[in-house]
Design an enzyme around this catalytic site. Structure first.
Site, mmCIF file in Angstrom:
data_model
loop_
_atom_site.group_PDB
_atom_site.id
_atom_site.type_symbol
_atom_site.label_atom_id
_atom_site.label_comp_id
_atom_site.label_asym_id
_atom_site.label_seq_id
_atom_site.Cartn_x
_atom_site.Cartn_y
_atom_site.Cartn_z
ATOM 1 N N LYS A 197 0.796 -1.228 0.000
ATOM 2 C CA LYS A 197 0.000 0.000 0.000
ATOM 3 C C LYS A 197 0.834 1.287 0.000
ATOM 4 C CE LYS A 197 -2.268 -1.783 3.578
ATOM 5 N NZ LYS A 197 -3.240 -2.032 4.662
ATOM 6 N N ASP A 232 -6.066 -6.508 10.247
ATOM 7 C CA ASP A 232 -7.405 -5.922 10.379
ATOM 8 C C ASP A 232 -8.514 -6.891 9.995
ATOM 9 O OD1 ASP A 232 -6.459 -5.792 7.808
ATOM 10 O OD2 ASP A 232 -7.140 -3.751 7.418
HETATM 11 MG MG MG Z 1 -8.447 -0.350 7.880
#
Ligand code: MG
Ligand code: ADP
Length: 488
Positions: A197, A232
């Protein structure tokens, strides 16, 4: 409180805005108000063809996802999918009590959260959370700088204890939701495999991220210790499981993407030594790295080649929020070279990542006759002047990229369910099954969401889809990390 921000029985709902095809518009409008040239039309047609996701393509993707999962879970390095055991085998039961903290490091934001759990009787007594944008310079700085920044934000947050109570003499326990690929070695340790990312922080790859955080917390004089490290997706699964025991899969569709699911221990050959009382473990697929038979375009290939992680995270680059706007921008650049925006070729148009996925989504939501909103975004963000025709083409490009992304994400979800069904025979498709999805992309992009659901219905058929619930969870990862810290 509830984590639920909305859930859909997949079979029941369907697509939002119809796929806007230029050719289907009234001829006179095109003739009078548009000056679509052949070059632009040819690029659009080829894009739509290259991005197409008819049923056979979706089926292929779902099958390949299931096969890659099986290969990756058998042996390390067995496939593109790392299939990382989370070591989370104790899911929250509701009996947890005490004060817990969580830290959620995503791709754009980082959140700190505090939760007071009161056991079965009182449930979640209080929560407080704060969101901090990650300064861009820290995404490419050193490991110490990043973790010191996180620890200092956490220290500030922890000072404001308020009505939260901590028994004397106990270090505060923190659940760490860390959304990058980590080779987990226990519930509270894991080595960073690589940044994704857009992060290129030096000195973290190969290190235990829990040790990095613990060291930073010590430097900041914080009496906290990490009792659970989760990504997550894993945290989201645990959090929603707290309320609904039919949740078996969690998917993140935000800046990046990942998915995890509940696996039987005996179906994890690469953990044959490990025992688990519960007999289950959450496995993180790390599906962002999936590459199998995706419908890719020249724009995807160029973006990948120029990215910080070429040839990696191809699925992520095709379906997640960080990249969709950038793919659209690249298509517009090529179209502008054959006259989409007249002669105007401003610098902004050529700036990588100038057009964000929220911009793209906003353009698709413009229902005005003249597409004025599209015109302003094109002008403000990319510096180009546009006529109605250019705006329509732009919307069609957005639609094409969003459709492909949403449908491939849907096919990926079906792939996971297929793998689970093959192993359990009827335990998935024969009963109510919940897939929980979190992340800004899924939350804020209605067309993307509809395409995702549409692909699932197409692949599974309406009968099976009726049992499948797609549940949107908001900020479940923070609470989930705190709950896992509590359960462990
Ligand atoms: Mg997140
Ligand atoms: P993270 O992945 O950092 O945890 P989020 O889950 O909040 O972050 O997701 C942020 C991402 O969601 C952004 O990078 C963006 O791509 C996407 N997003 C946010 N708002 C919108 C929007 N209005 N339309 C489309 N995508 C959006």
């Amino acid at each position: 409180m509830s984590l639920t921000a909305g859930s859909t029985a997949v079979g029941a709902s369907n697509v939002g805005r119809p796929f806007a095809k230029l050719v289907s518009r009234p001829r006179e409008i095109v003739a009078v108000r548009c000056s679509l040239n052949y070059g632009v039309a040819a690029i659009l047609t080829k894009l739509q063809k290259d991005c197409a996701t008819p049923l056979p393509v979706l089926r292929h993707v779902a099958d390949a996802m299931a096969a890659d999962m099986r290969a990756g879970i058998s042996v390390d390095g067995g496939s593109d999918l790392k299939m990382i055991p989370s070591y989370v085998d104790t899911l929250p039961t509701g009996n947890e009590r005490g004060l817990f903290y969580a830290l959620d490091l995503g791709g754009t934001n980082f959140r700190v959260l505090r939760v007071q759990l009161g056991g079965k009787a009182e449930g979640i007594i209080a929560t407080k959370f704060e969101q901090v944008a990650i300064p861009p310079e820290l995404m490419c700085g050193t490991s110490e700088e990043l973790f010191d920044f996180i620890a200092s934000a956490l220290a500030k947050f922890a000072e404001e204890g308020g009505k939260f109570h901590l028994p004397l003499g106990r270090a505060r326990e923190i659940g760490f939701a860390f959304s990058f690929p980590v080779r987990q070695t226990s519930i509270n340790s894991g080595v960073l495999i690589k940044w994704t990312k857009g992060f290129t922080v030096s000195g973290t790859v190969g290190e235990d991220v829990v040790a990095c955080l613990n060291a930073a917390m010590e430097r900041a004089g914080l009496d906290m210790r990490v009792s659970a490290l989760v990504n997550d997706a894993v945290a989201t699964l645990a959090a929603t499981r707290y309320w609904d025991e039919d949740v078996v899969v969690a998917v993140i569709l935000g800046t990046g993407t990942n998915a995890c699911y509940i696996e039987r221990m005996d179906a994890i050959p690469k953990l044959s030594e490990q025992t688990s009382i519960s007999g289950i473990m959450i496995v993180s697929t790390e599906w962002g790295a999936f590459t199998g038979c995706l419908p890719l375009t020249e724009f995807d290939r160029e973006m990948d080649a120029e990215s910080l992680n070429p040839r990696e995270q191809i699925f992520e680059k095709t379906i997640s929020g960080m990249y969709l706007g950038e793919i659209v921008r690249r298509v517009l650049v090529k179209m502008s070279e054959v006259g989409l925006f007249g002669g105007s070729l401003p610098e902004k148009l050529f700036t990588p990542f100038a057009l964000s996925t929220p911009d793209m989504c906003a353009m698709q939501r413009d229902t005005s006759r003249d597409l004025e909103g599209v015109g302003s975004i094109l002008y403000d963000v990319l510096g180009v002047n546009s006529d109605l025709c250019a705006r329509r083409v732009t919307v069609d490009v957005c639609e094409t990229i969003a459709k492909r992304g949403g449908q491939l994400a849907g096919a990926g979800i079906v792939g996971i369910l297929q793998k689970m069904e093959e192993d359990s025979r009827g335990l998935i498709f024969g009963k109510r099954t919940v897939v929980v999805v979190d992340g800004g992309l899924y939350e804020h992009y209605p067309q993307y969401r509809s395409y995702l659901q549409e692909a699932i219905v197409e692949l599974l058929g309406s009968e099976i889809s009726r049992n499948l619930v797609i549940h949107h969870s908001k900020d479940g990862s923070g609470i989930g990390a705190a709950l896992i810290a509590a359960a462990n």
